[in-house]
Design a protein around this motif. Structure first.
Motif, PDB file in Angstrom:
ATOM      1  N   ALA A   1       0.841  -1.209   0.000  1.00  0.00           N
ATOM      2  CA  ALA A   1       0.000   0.000   0.000  1.00  0.00           C
ATOM      3  C   ALA A   1       0.871   1.253   0.000  1.00  0.00           C
ATOM      4  N   THR A   2       1.969   1.226   0.745  1.00  0.00           N
ATOM      5  CA  THR A   2       2.892   2.360   0.791  1.00  0.00           C
ATOM      6  C   THR A   2       3.513   2.619  -0.576  1.00  0.00           C
ATOM      7  N   ILE A   3       3.937   1.547  -1.250  1.00  0.00           N
ATOM      8  CA  ILE A   3       4.577   1.693  -2.568  1.00  0.00           C
ATOM      9  C   ILE A   3       3.601   2.267  -3.583  1.00  0.00           C
ATOM     10  N   VAL A   4       2.387   1.719  -3.643  1.00  0.00           N
ATOM     11  CA  VAL A   4       1.389   2.176  -4.625  1.00  0.00           C
ATOM     12  C   VAL A   4       1.016   3.626  -4.379  1.00  0.00           C
ATOM     13  N   SER A   5       0.799   3.989  -3.115  1.00  0.00           N
ATOM     14  CA  SER A   5       0.421   5.358  -2.785  1.00  0.00           C
ATOM     15  C   SER A   5       1.535   6.335  -3.113  1.00  0.00           C
ATOM     16  N   SER A   6       2.781   5.964  -2.793  1.00  0.00           N
ATOM     17  CA  SER A   6       3.922   6.849  -3.054  1.00  0.00           C
ATOM     18  C   SER A   6       4.102   7.100  -4.548  1.00  0.00           C
ATOM     19  N   ILE A   7       4.028   6.049  -5.342  1.00  0.00           N
ATOM     20  CA  ILE A   7       4.222   6.192  -6.792  1.00  0.00           C
ATOM     21  C   ILE A   7       3.100   7.013  -7.404  1.00  0.00           C
ATOM     22  N   THR A   8       1.858   6.754  -6.989  1.00  0.00           N
ATOM     23  CA  THR A   8       0.716   7.490  -7.533  1.00  0.00           C
ATOM     24  C   THR A   8       0.823   8.975  -7.228  1.00  0.00           C
ATOM     25  N   SER A   9       1.123   9.308  -5.971  1.00  0.00           N
ATOM     26  CA  SER A   9       1.241  10.714  -5.576  1.00  0.00           C
ATOM     27  C   SER A   9       2.414  11.382  -6.271  1.00  0.00           C
ATOM     28  N   LEU A  10       3.528  10.648  -6.450  1.00  0.00           N
ATOM     29  CA  LEU A  10       4.698  11.210  -7.122  1.00  0.00           C
ATOM     30  C   LEU A  10       4.390  11.534  -8.581  1.00  0.00           C
ATOM     31  N   VAL A  11       3.666  10.664  -9.259  1.00  0.00           N
ATOM     32  CA  VAL A  11       3.290  10.909 -10.660  1.00  0.00           C
ATOM     33  C   VAL A  11       2.444  12.184 -10.771  1.00  0.00           C
ATOM     34  N   ILE A  12       1.486  12.346  -9.844  1.00  0.00           N
ATOM     35  CA  ILE A  12       0.664  13.556  -9.844  1.00  0.00           C
ATOM     36  C   ILE A  12       1.528  14.782  -9.557  1.00  0.00           C
ATOM     37  N   GLY A  13       2.465  14.660  -8.609  1.00  0.00           N
ATOM     38  CA  GLY A  13       3.372  15.752  -8.310  1.00  0.00           C
ATOM     39  C   GLY A  13       4.236  16.144  -9.495  1.00  0.00           C
ATOM     40  N   LEU A  14       4.708  15.148 -10.229  1.00  0.00           N
ATOM     41  CA  LEU A  14       5.507  15.427 -11.439  1.00  0.00           C
ATOM     42  C   LEU A  14       4.687  16.168 -12.486  1.00  0.00           C
ATOM     43  N   PHE A  15       3.404  15.817 -12.611  1.00  0.00           N
ATOM     44  CA  PHE A  15       2.525  16.511 -13.557  1.00  0.00           C
ATOM     45  C   PHE A  15       2.431  17.997 -13.215  1.00  0.00           C
ATOM     46  N   PHE A  16       2.196  18.308 -11.931  1.00  0.00           N
ATOM     47  CA  PHE A  16       2.086  19.712 -11.532  1.00  0.00           C
ATOM     48  C   PHE A  16       3.439  20.414 -11.599  1.00  0.00           C
ATOM     49  N   TRP A  17       4.527  19.685 -11.362  1.00  0.00           N
ATOM     50  CA  TRP A  17       5.859  20.263 -11.507  1.00  0.00           C
ATOM     51  C   TRP A  17       6.084  20.733 -12.948  1.00  0.00           C
ATOM     52  N   VAL A  18       5.749  19.872 -13.897  1.00  0.00           N
ATOM     53  CA  VAL A  18       5.887  20.227 -15.313  1.00  0.00           C
ATOM     54  C   VAL A  18       4.980  21.397 -15.675  1.00  0.00           C
ATOM     55  N   LEU A  19       3.752  21.389 -15.135  1.00  0.00           N
ATOM     56  CA  LEU A  19       2.785  22.451 -15.426  1.00  0.00           C
ATOM     57  C   LEU A  19       3.293  23.802 -14.938  1.00  0.00           C
ATOM     58  N   ILE A  20       3.809  23.844 -13.719  1.00  0.00           N
ATOM     59  CA  ILE A  20       4.302  25.108 -13.162  1.00  0.00           C
ATOM     60  C   ILE A  20       5.554  25.578 -13.892  1.00  0.00           C
ATOM     61  N   MET A  21       6.466  24.650 -14.194  1.00  0.00           N
ATOM     62  CA  MET A  21       7.674  25.024 -14.928  1.00  0.00           C
ATOM     63  C   MET A  21       7.334  25.538 -16.327  1.00  0.00           C
ATOM     64  N   GLY A  22       6.328  24.937 -16.960  1.00  0.00           N
ATOM     65  CA  GLY A  22       5.940  25.363 -18.300  1.00  0.00           C
ATOM     66  C   GLY A  22       5.221  26.705 -18.322  1.00  0.00           C
ATOM     67  N   LEU A  23       4.449  26.990 -17.258  1.00  0.00           N
ATOM     68  CA  LEU A  23       3.675  28.237 -17.186  1.00  0.00           C
ATOM     69  C   LEU A  23       4.278  29.213 -16.184  1.00  0.00           C
ATOM     70  N   HIS A  24       5.590  29.143 -15.995  1.00  0.00           N
ATOM     71  CA  HIS A  24       6.256  29.906 -14.935  1.00  0.00           C
ATOM     72  C   HIS A  24       6.011  31.401 -15.018  1.00  0.00           C
ATOM     73  N   ASN A  25       5.820  31.947 -16.214  1.00  0.00           N
ATOM     74  CA  ASN A  25       5.642  33.398 -16.363  1.00  0.00           C
ATOM     75  C   ASN A  25       4.206  33.785 -16.689  1.00  0.00           C
ATOM     76  N   LYS A  26       3.266  32.833 -16.534  1.00  0.00           N
ATOM     77  CA  LYS A  26       1.878  33.099 -16.928  1.00  0.00           C
ATOM     78  C   LYS A  26       0.862  32.859 -15.821  1.00  0.00           C
ATOM     79  N   PHE A  27       1.095  31.867 -14.912  1.00  0.00           N
ATOM     80  CA  PHE A  27       0.026  31.476 -14.002  1.00  0.00           C
ATOM     81  C   PHE A  27      -0.374  32.569 -13.012  1.00  0.00           C
ATOM     82  N   ALA A  28       0.506  33.533 -12.727  1.00  0.00           N
ATOM     83  CA  ALA A  28       0.182  34.596 -11.766  1.00  0.00           C
ATOM     84  C   ALA A  28      -0.798  35.614 -12.336  1.00  0.00           C
ATOM     85  N   ILE A  29      -1.043  35.572 -13.655  1.00  0.00           N
ATOM     86  CA  ILE A  29      -1.989  36.508 -14.276  1.00  0.00           C
ATOM     87  C   ILE A  29      -3.387  36.331 -13.682  1.00  0.00           C
TER      88      ILE A  29
END
Length: 495
Positions: A350-378
């Motif tokens: 359960a620990t492994i599945v939860s950690s991997i799932t949450s990490l994948v979601i975190g990576l998605f938002f990491w990419v989103l913020i890095m890609g929109l670094h100069n736009k999301f504050a609008i």
């Protein structure tokens, strides 16, 4: 005819043969899973993910709704005036927020005990544990009441203007019913969460949001009760939430786990108090950590732009944080369920599945913020100066989001396993002996400003995450299952 002894010997031999066959099969499955050759591995991941998301999805919804209720309250306050908005924000964030973090942490002891009791099928003890939690949290709530009565003096000591401190102090007194609702509501939510009745929490949260909108319009816009009306809306909405959940529990919604009030709740209180206190310290140290970031930034020279930019980043982080916090809850319940059932390998999986799932979601938002670094504050501002400041902080925001996708999951493992005392010491060391001093060093001595303060505090979070990951990886899960069984036996005794 075979004698009784012969028949008994044959039955014993059959049981031994079946036992060896099951052990060999289980060992083969574990080994195959480790090498990736198990045809059933995908099914096991799917089953565990399904159990996890049954908890996580409603938890995300409930947390977003609760967050939205505070946003709605501040929006209504903003229409009364700037001073009123600041008073509500200070009272709700500083005074109520301080106590919220501590009591929420104390209630998380139920995630350990109710989760393990559910896994051990000691269903009747879940209701007893909830009643013990009510008693402990109510005592804590009473002890914290002076913070509301003397809120004005506390705020003056922190350097707030006298007029703002006076108004926030008056509002804080009106928030006392809200404060007392925490002692009743938090244990109810965790009690239902630990027995997979998360849809109830989500449905009641949706109903409470509708009630909050209606009551806010009635008290503030229609009846014009002003600041008192705003405080009354939150009081009413939170107590309505607690009342609806208790009505569900007491009116037959939990026939196996709720058997009415019992004097058994008064037994074994000291052990319960120790676990609740450790849980409270563990989580409130995390809850306060990034609040200190804003306080430190406010003491910089020419801090207005830095605070504006940081507030935007913290707002985005706050919304996204609802997802990792839901994984914190889901991981804690799943680990506690498996340990309570004596299934150490299940808790590890359960620990492994939860950690991997949450990490994948975190990576998605990491990419989103890095890609929109100069736009999301609008979304929040049109000031080019603030937009540039947010752009400079976006890398730190992205890495904060990424770390937050792992750290709450590991904290959830700690709660599910009952490691709160140990993690409290880890949090003190990493957050307050490493993170904050490092942030002050980089921010002031190296003249990096808010960038240095935040970077230093991220360093503290990174060290804490690394330590928790090491503890989790090296954990003897079968031993933890035995400890959980011993804890259940100890706390189930009537004294």
């Amino acid at each position: 005819m075979a004698t009784d002894k012969q028949r008994g010997d044959e039955e014993d031999a059959s049981r031994v043969a079946l036992l060896h066959a099951d052990v060999k099969k289980d060992e083969w499955q574990v080994a195959a899973a480790a090498t990736g050759d198990d045809n059933n591995l995908g099914r096991r991941v799917w089953e565990e993910s399904r159990k996890l998301w049954v908890i996580v999805a409603p938890a995300i919804f409930s947390r977003v709704v609760t967050y939205s209720m505070n946003v709605i309250t501040q929006a209504f306050a903003g229409h009364l005036g700037d001073l009123e908005l600041a008073a509500i924000s200070i009272a709700n964030t500083v005074v109520v927020g301080f106590n919220f973090g501590l009591m929420l942490g104390m209630a998380s002891a139920l995630e350990t005990l109710c989760g393990q009791a559910f896994g051990a099928r000691k269903f009747h003890m879940m209701g007893v544990y909830m009643q013990r939690s009510w008693l402990v949290l109510l005592m804590c709530a009473v002890l914290l009441l002076p913070m509301y009565f003397f809120a004005e003096d506390v705020l003056l000591l922190t350097g707030q203007p006298p007029e703002l401190s006076a108004m926030a102090g008056r509002v804080s007194v009106w928030f006392i019913p809200l404060h007392l609702s925490f002692a009743f509501l938090f244990p109810l939510q965790r009690f239902l969460q630990c027995q997979m009745k998360n849809f109830v929490n989500a449905a009641v949260s949706a109903a409470a949001l509708a009630v909050h909108l209606l009551v806010s319009w009635l008290f503030v816009a229609r009846l014009r009760f002003g600041l008192v009306g705003i405080a009354l809306t939150l009081n009413f909405s939170w107590w309505a939430t607690a009342a609806m959940l208790f009505a569900y529990v007491s009116c037959g919604g939990c026939p196996e786990t709720w058997h009415g009030f019992s004097f058994e709740a008064f037994a074994g209180m000291w052990e319960f108090v120790k676990l609740s206190s450790a849980s409270g310290v563990m989580l409130c140290l995390e809850n306060w950590y990034y609040r200190i970031l804003i306080l430190l930034t406010g003491n910089l020279k020419n801090a207005a732009i830095a605070v504006d930019a940081l507030s935007i980043c913290m707002t985005i982080n706050g919304w996204e944080m609802m997802i990792p916090l839901a994984f914190f809850a889901g991981t804690g319940v799943r680990v506690a369920n498996e340990l309570g059932a004596g299934n150490g390998r299940g808790a590890r999986f359960a620990t492994i599945v939860s950690s991997i799932t949450s990490l994948v979601i975190g990576l998605f938002f990491w990419v989103l913020i890095m890609g929109l670094h100069n736009k999301f504050a609008i979304i929040f501002t049109s000031s080019s100066v603030v937009l540039d400041a947010v752009d400079h902080l976006s890398v730190l925001l992205a890495f904060t989001v990424l770390l937050n996708s792992i750290q709450p999951v590991l904290s959830g493992v700690a709660v599910g396993s009952g490691w709160q005392s140990m993690v409290a010491y880890v949090n003190i060391g990493c957050y307050y002996l490493i993170g904050i001093p490092l942030g002050i060093l980089l921010g002031w001595l190296f003249n990096l400003g808010v960038l240095g303060i935040w970077a230093g505090m991220i360093g503290g979070t990174a060290v804490q995450t690394l330590i928790l990951a090491t503890i989790t990886v090296r954990c003897d899960w079968e031993k933890e299952a035995v400890i959980a069984s011993t804890r259940m036996d100890k706390l189930s005794q009537v004294r």
